[in-house]
Design a protein around this motif. Sequence first.
Motif, PDB file in Angstrom:
ATOM      1  N   ARG A  46      -4.224  10.966  -4.621  1.00 32.30           N
ATOM      2  CA  ARG A  46      -3.489   9.870  -3.993  1.00 32.30           C
ATOM      3  C   ARG A  46      -4.176   8.712  -5.141  1.00 32.30           C
ATOM      4  O   ARG A  46      -5.385   8.717  -4.406  1.00 32.30           O
ATOM      5  CB  ARG A  46      -3.944   8.770  -2.443  1.00 32.30           C
ATOM      6  CG  ARG A  46      -2.525   9.986  -1.813  1.00 32.30           C
ATOM      7  CD  ARG A  46      -2.694   9.151  -0.245  1.00 32.30           C
ATOM      8  NE  ARG A  46      -1.977  10.156   0.933  1.00 32.30           N
ATOM      9  CZ  ARG A  46      -1.990  11.488   1.233  1.00 32.30           C
ATOM     10  NH1 ARG A  46      -3.656  11.462   1.955  1.00 32.30           N
ATOM     11  NH2 ARG A  46      -1.390  12.328   2.792  1.00 32.30           N
ATOM     12  N   LEU A 205      -3.971   0.982  -1.441  1.00 30.65           N
ATOM     13  CA  LEU A 205      -2.859   1.862  -0.483  1.00 30.65           C
ATOM     14  C   LEU A 205      -1.717   1.013  -0.007  1.00 30.65           C
ATOM     15  O   LEU A 205      -0.953   1.118   0.421  1.00 30.65           O
ATOM     16  CB  LEU A 205      -3.075   3.099  -0.568  1.00 30.65           C
ATOM     17  CG  LEU A 205      -2.970   4.090  -2.194  1.00 30.65           C
ATOM     18  CD1 LEU A 205      -3.588   5.572  -2.019  1.00 30.65           C
ATOM     19  CD2 LEU A 205      -1.887   3.988  -3.137  1.00 30.65           C
ATOM     20  N   VAL A 269       2.305   8.115   1.764  1.00 30.93           N
ATOM     21  CA  VAL A 269       1.476   7.726   0.385  1.00 30.93           C
ATOM     22  C   VAL A 269       1.362   9.066  -0.267  1.00 30.93           C
ATOM     23  O   VAL A 269       1.261   9.759  -0.504  1.00 30.93           O
ATOM     24  CB  VAL A 269       0.081   6.841  -0.045  1.00 30.93           C
ATOM     25  CG1 VAL A 269      -0.115   6.947  -1.692  1.00 30.93           C
ATOM     26  CG2 VAL A 269       0.310   5.394   1.180  1.00 30.93           C
TER      27      VAL A 269
END
Length: 274
Positions: A46, A205, A269
């Motif tokens: 990620r 994020l 995500v």
Amino acid sequence: MTTPNPADVRRLEIDGAPATPAQLRLRALDGYGHFTAMQVRGGRARGMALHLDRLDVATRELFDQSLDGDRVRAAVRHALAGDGTPEGGLLLDAAVRVYVHAPEGVPSLMVTVRAPVELPATMAERAQSLKSVPYVRPVAHIKHLGGFGQAYHRRRVARAGFDEALLTGPDGAVSEGAVTNVAFFDGREVVWPDAPHLRGVTMGLLEPRLADAGLPTRRGPVFLRDLGAYRAAFVTNSWGVSPVCRVDDHDFPLDEELMRTVSEVYEGVPWDEI
């Protein structure tokens, strides 16, 4: 949340090849550098763009040179791929760190591969107790080497029965955890402390995505004396998100709705190809 044990390293490569004793000696005596840490699942990670940007920006600041993202990706892929034998084959799930030194004036990449880290399944099991300590990391915006202060305080708070050290500056201004970012929830919005800190990839994020899930966020001063103004808190790092159950002698009840929302945003995500 424990610090990875160097003895647990499964693979260690420098610039795409197994590290030599001479290279390791050089790095053991060179504390000037920086790194990023990521969890890899299915050969993906990620926030890959944030990891690459972090490495490039820090390399420019520390060594006055850029660091090409494709070079970083290739180094990580090579370390995950192993030597092609059954014992050293492809590792699709792992905890990876990329270190940047410049022992001969040119940025050099050291990649370590460890077993992946999985947080407990329930938020109650993940809950972290934090003990405040009077310490702010030098050059806090860089994920640099030489974290003696963090390690020192984490060991001390662990002996006192806490999970993580909460770093604070003058007047008890909260900055970050020793190995985490921390956020506080007042019932309406999420507040990230604006004291000197490293903007972690997981924080990077979450921060722009929470508002779309009904959780406005902002950065602002957070002081230990004002913890009673918040009804919940949570920490983030490369492992994911965990609720905070206590800071010093102030208890935070588990806010299931908050943590469900934050976790769902994070889990939503996408994973990026390395």
